[in-house]
Design an enzyme around this catalytic site. Structure first.
Site, PDB file in Angstrom:
ATOM      1  CE1 TYR A 149     118.964  -4.402 -26.848  1.00  0.00           C
ATOM      2  CE2 TYR A 149     118.548  -5.306 -29.016  1.00  0.00           C
ATOM      3  CZ  TYR A 149     118.130  -4.573 -27.935  1.00  0.00           C
ATOM      4  OH  TYR A 149     116.876  -4.005 -27.946  1.00  0.00           O
TER       5      TYR A 149
ATOM      6  CB  SER B  48     108.276  -6.624 -25.156  1.00  0.00           C
ATOM      7  OG  SER B  48     108.117  -7.697 -24.248  1.00  0.00           O
ATOM      8  N   PRO B  49     106.053  -7.577 -28.010  1.00  0.00           N
ATOM      9  CG  PRO B  49     105.889  -8.651 -30.065  1.00  0.00           C
ATOM     10  CD  PRO B  49     106.865  -7.928 -29.188  1.00  0.00           C
ATOM     11  CG  LEU B  50     104.136 -12.493 -27.969  1.00  0.00           C
ATOM     12  CD1 LEU B  50     104.647 -13.868 -28.377  1.00  0.00           C
ATOM     13  CD2 LEU B  50     102.622 -12.430 -28.125  1.00  0.00           C
TER      14      LEU B  50
ATOM     15  N   GLY C 277     106.943 -13.031 -23.170  1.00  0.00           N
ATOM     16  CA  GLY C 277     106.417 -14.390 -23.134  1.00  0.00           C
ATOM     17  C   GLY C 277     105.162 -14.542 -22.303  1.00  0.00           C
ATOM     18  CG  LEU C 278     102.106 -12.107 -19.153  1.00  0.00           C
ATOM     19  CD1 LEU C 278     102.330 -12.930 -17.889  1.00  0.00           C
ATOM     20  CD2 LEU C 278     101.816 -10.646 -18.790  1.00  0.00           C
ATOM     21  CG  LEU C 279     100.419 -11.195 -23.591  1.00  0.00           C
ATOM     22  CD1 LEU C 279     100.405  -9.920 -24.428  1.00  0.00           C
ATOM     23  CD2 LEU C 279      99.082 -11.404 -22.903  1.00  0.00           C
TER      24      LEU C 279
END
Length: 335
Positions: A60, A218-220, A223-225
């Site tokens: 990272y 990446s729960p979203l 950023g899509l969600l």
């Protein structure tokens, strides 16, 4: 940092006795998207809010240079030395660190050398959760576990986790560890959200069978969600206008339009809905968020206190249906 246990915020890491926050501070945005001063502010805010779980990876910070993010965390820990005993620190090994032939993968040589390098960058004597970033099909499990056992015996690693494994990889790893009388994998970090539900078929059942914690990343979905269409219209899209989110939006625009409309019907922010859904899924232990502001951290913590109703969950299932008939394989495929 509040050290008092709270069952709403903290839980056991799989079959271990280690307690971690149900929100995990992911640091993938440190460097490039979040500068060091803001990263330190984010970490301060997170731990002072009760989050004790911090996740990173040795590669990272690649927008600056690989290893940059671990150095930022190490500098932060040096500035608040009392926190090291309270923070559960996770990092990863396996992705390429240079062009060198042996500077990647899960060979015993690379695992041990990469651990030593991470310890130096993180300014710590031990890593709480050392995760294999990807499965390495060239590395036999006896070789992997020999290296991990040595690091545990030396006190440099407390627990071993995996990331981006298939269900059968998890089973193979765990059976090999069992034959060596080693604890083996205690957590799996996987891509899991409303738009990516394949872990429900085999990975989540395997994790449950072996007592492995599940840590969705990446729960979203980048950023899509998070309300990407509204943010784009308002000129506020940052992460959601790039990478994974932008690619998925090209093929899912109609679904995302309906999702944002549905969230408006719920009277909820799309990011909150996406987070609450993941956090409430059976088998999920802690959700890895990648915040850029303290407000994002606050939103994730609020999501723990705002469960979805059965009706809201059902409507989300209609919009983002599970694979096949739903549930575990092979039943999901039976007609």
């Amino acid at each position: 940092m509040n050290t008092v246990g709270d069952d709403r915020l903290h839980t056991r890491l799989g079959r271990t006795a280690l307690r971690v926050s149900r929100v995990c501070l992911g640091t993938v945005n440190f460097g490039g998207r979040v500068a060091e001063p803001e990263a330190r502010e984010l970490m301060d805010h997170a731990v002072d809010s009760g989050i004790n779980f911090v996740d990173t990876a040795n590669m990272y910070g690649w927008r600056e240079y690989k290893g940059y993010t671990e150095e930022v965390i190490g500098s932060w820990l040096a500035s608040r030395p009392s926190l090291r005993e309270q923070v559960v620190l996770a990092t990863k090994v396996g992705n390429p660190m240079s062009e060198g032939l042996n500077e990647q993968g899960l060979s015993a040589r690379h695992i041990i050398a990469a651990c030593e390098a991470s310890l130096r960058r993180l300014n710590t004597e031990w890593i709480d959760l050392y995760q294999m970033h990807h499965v390495d099909r060239d590395a036999g499990w006896d070789e992997v576990w020999q290296a991990m056992e040595l690091l545990v015996q030396q006190g440099k690693v407390r627990y071993v986790g995996s990331s981006n494994f298939a269900g059968w990889d998890l089973a193979a790893a765990q059976e090999a560890a069992r034959a060596r009388h080693f604890l083996g994998v205690v957590s799996e970090q996987c891509l899991y959200n409303l738009t990516v539900r394949h872990p429900e078929l085999e990975l989540l059942p395997a994790a449950r069978a072996y007592g492995v914690a599940v840590l969705p990343w990446s729960p979203l979905h980048g950023g899509l969600l998070s309300g990407v269409l509204r943010k784009t219209a308002e000129g506020r899209a940052v992460k959601s206008a790039q990478g994974r989110s932008a690619t998925a939006l090209e093929r899912m625009r109609g679904t995302i339009e309906r999702y944002e409309s549905l969230c408006a019907d719920f009277g909820r922010d799309p990011a909150e809905v996406g987070l609450v859904w993941v956090m409430s899924r059976p088998g999920v232990t802690s959700t890895v968020i990648g915040p850029r502001t303290p407000g994002h951290v606050k939103q994730a913590l609020h999501a723990l206190e705002a469960p979805l109703s059965d009706e809201e969950t059902a409507r989300l299932d209609e919009l983002f249906p599970p694979i096949g008939r739903g549930g575990e394989a092979p039943d999901a495929w039976l007609t």
